[in-house]
Enzyme design. Structure first.
Site, short mmCIF file in Angstrom:
data_model
loop_
_atom_site.label_atom_id
_atom_site.label_comp_id
_atom_site.label_asym_id
_atom_site.label_seq_id
_atom_site.Cartn_x
_atom_site.Cartn_y
_atom_site.Cartn_z
CD GLU A 79 131.82 136.30 55.37
OE1 GLU A 79 133.03 136.50 55.04
OE2 GLU A 79 131.12 137.04 55.85
CG ASP A 80 132.46 133.91 60.17
OD1 ASP A 80 132.92 133.88 58.81
OD2 ASP A 80 132.43 134.83 60.76
#
Length: 445
Positions: A79-80
């Site tokens: 996600e990051d």
């Protein structure tokens, strides 16, 4: 590797993960997560990698297996960072990729509005039904986030703490992980109701020395009584009830702090089930039991597998105590819940499907959740219906009814004799004309 962060992680799992190949794979995941999160900082000012390390350590405390720890280290990378799920699968295999994907999807859920609540609860429950490790990683993730809430804005603190009390603490409770549940509740209460948190905390601290002295006195008394009665192989621990539990009784039941019976408790751990009842007899013979305060969760365990004998007694100095009596295995389950069964054992053949089946056998409601999640794939029922059914039939408070033959039937709170009849068999429900409860005729409603 000399990296102090990784060394601290190794120390958390080296008592049960010893295979070189597993340790090398965990190290590989750590290096990948560290490099991908390079330059990212947490609000506290610490390097971001400290968060996945902390989550992995929490799971190591629950004896999580290598795959679970690797997924914990990588849980924010997809996600990051620039890492893709496909790359995770190529490097670590499909099992770990599915865990990372599951945690990523739960992480994207927003519980802001009532309209989205049911759909998001459904997604979390379905993820849980497919692989319990996903939710365990998410609970560990939330625990570390709550531990570090001080660096967040007041709005973020309140939102995260409220969500934790409404969703994550009850999930930890349902899985029987009392140690994590209690910490999630106490830490969250500090941000949702600061005046009451500090009021209760100060009340506990006000006479702490006096209470600890009372606990020590009772432990000494019980130890002498057991020794005289030739009862050996026991351990006695004392504790003061956690802040949120006291808060709940004061607010929900409108009780004064002084009127909470089980503020102080001693836990007696023995070697066998028979010894639990022997210990109970000694306690009741030498202390004054408080009426209607005895509960036998050994004969009828709670839905989250919790087993223990509970009684409240009056000591010779006039102090009320709750006494919990259980075996060491029951104590492990009381602290770690399903994780006590899920604990990784190096020489045991691992199978995700077998693990899920074992959990379903241990937790009746979890087996029902799995069945309902499978059924939901085939129907067009709304998320509200799915969550409503699960909350009504499985996750809300239940009642336990004994059949004349001693079988225990679990029903949702508010169930009637008609529901009981249909639970036994449809024909009995169709043909029933009356009901007896404890040998008394009762109305069907």
């Amino acid at each position: 590797m000399t990296d102090p962060l990784f060394k601290s992680l190794i120390e958390s799992f080296d008592s049960y993960i010893k295979r070189d190949s597993d340790i090398k794979l965990i190290e590989k995941a750590y290096i990948l997560a560290r490099d991908k999160h390079e330059g990212q900082m947490r609000k506290s000012g610490e390097p971001y990698i400290t968060h996945p390390i902390a989550v992995a350590k929490i799971l190591a405390d629950l004896k999580g297996g290598p795959a679970t720890l690797i997924a914990a280290l990588l849980h924010d990378t997809v996600e990051d960072t620039s890492l893709t799920l496909k790359q995770v699968e190529t490097i670590f295999g499909s099992d770990i990729a599915q865990l990372v994907d599951g945690v990523t999807k739960i992480g994207k859920l927003s519980f802001n509005t009532q309209a989205s609540q049911a759909d998001n609860h459904q997604k979390m429950l379905l993820a849980m039904a497919k692989d319990i490790r996903v939710v365990l990683i998410k609970i560990a993730d939330r625990l570390h986030n709550v531990r570090t809430l001080d660096s967040m804005s007041p709005e973020k603190q309140y939102k995260t703490a409220t969500e934790t009390l409404e969703i994550y603490a009850p999930l930890a409770h349902r899985l029987g992980i009392f140690r994590i549940k209690a910490e999630l509740e106490d830490r969250s209460l500090r941000y949702t109701d600061p005046p009451m948190y500090y009021r209760v905390s100060n009340m506990i601290q006000a006479k702490r020395t006096e209470r600890e002295s009372s606990i020590e006195h009772v432990i000494t008394n019980i130890t002498e009584l057991f020794t005289i009665s030739d009862l050996h192989d026991f351990e006695i621990k004392g504790r003061i009830k956690n802040i949120f539990s006291i808060y709940k009784k004061m607010v929900r039941d409108n009780r004064a702090f002084e009127d909470i019976y089980d503020l102080l408790a001693v836990r007696i751990i023995v070697d066998r089930i028979e010894t639990c009842y022997q210990a109970l007899g000694i306690i009741h013979a030498n202390f004054t039991p408080i009426p209607r305060r005895f509960k036998d969760y050994i004969a009828v365990p709670k839905p989250n597998m919790y087993q223990s004998l509970h009684t409240t007694v009056l000591s010779d100095d006039g102090t009320l105590f709750e006494v919990q009596i259980r075996t060491s295995e029951m104590d492990q389950i009381a602290e770690y819940g399903i994780a006590a069964h899920w604990a990784y054992k190096e020489n045991k053949a691992y199978s995700k499907e077998k693990e899920q089946f074992e959990i379903a056998q241990k937790l009746k409601w979890y087996g029902e959740l799995m069945k309902m999640s499978e059924d939901s794939d085939e129907t067009d029922g709304s998320a509200e219906e799915f969550v409503g059914t699960i909350k009504g039939d499985i996750l809300d408070a239940n009642v336990y009814v004994f059949t004349p033959k001693g079988e225990v039937i679990e029903l949702p709170k508010g169930a009637t004799p008609i529901d009981f009849a249909y639970r036994i068999h449809t024909d009995i429900g169709n043909k029933m004309v009356g009901a007896l409860v404890n040998n008394r005729i009762v109305t069907l409603d």
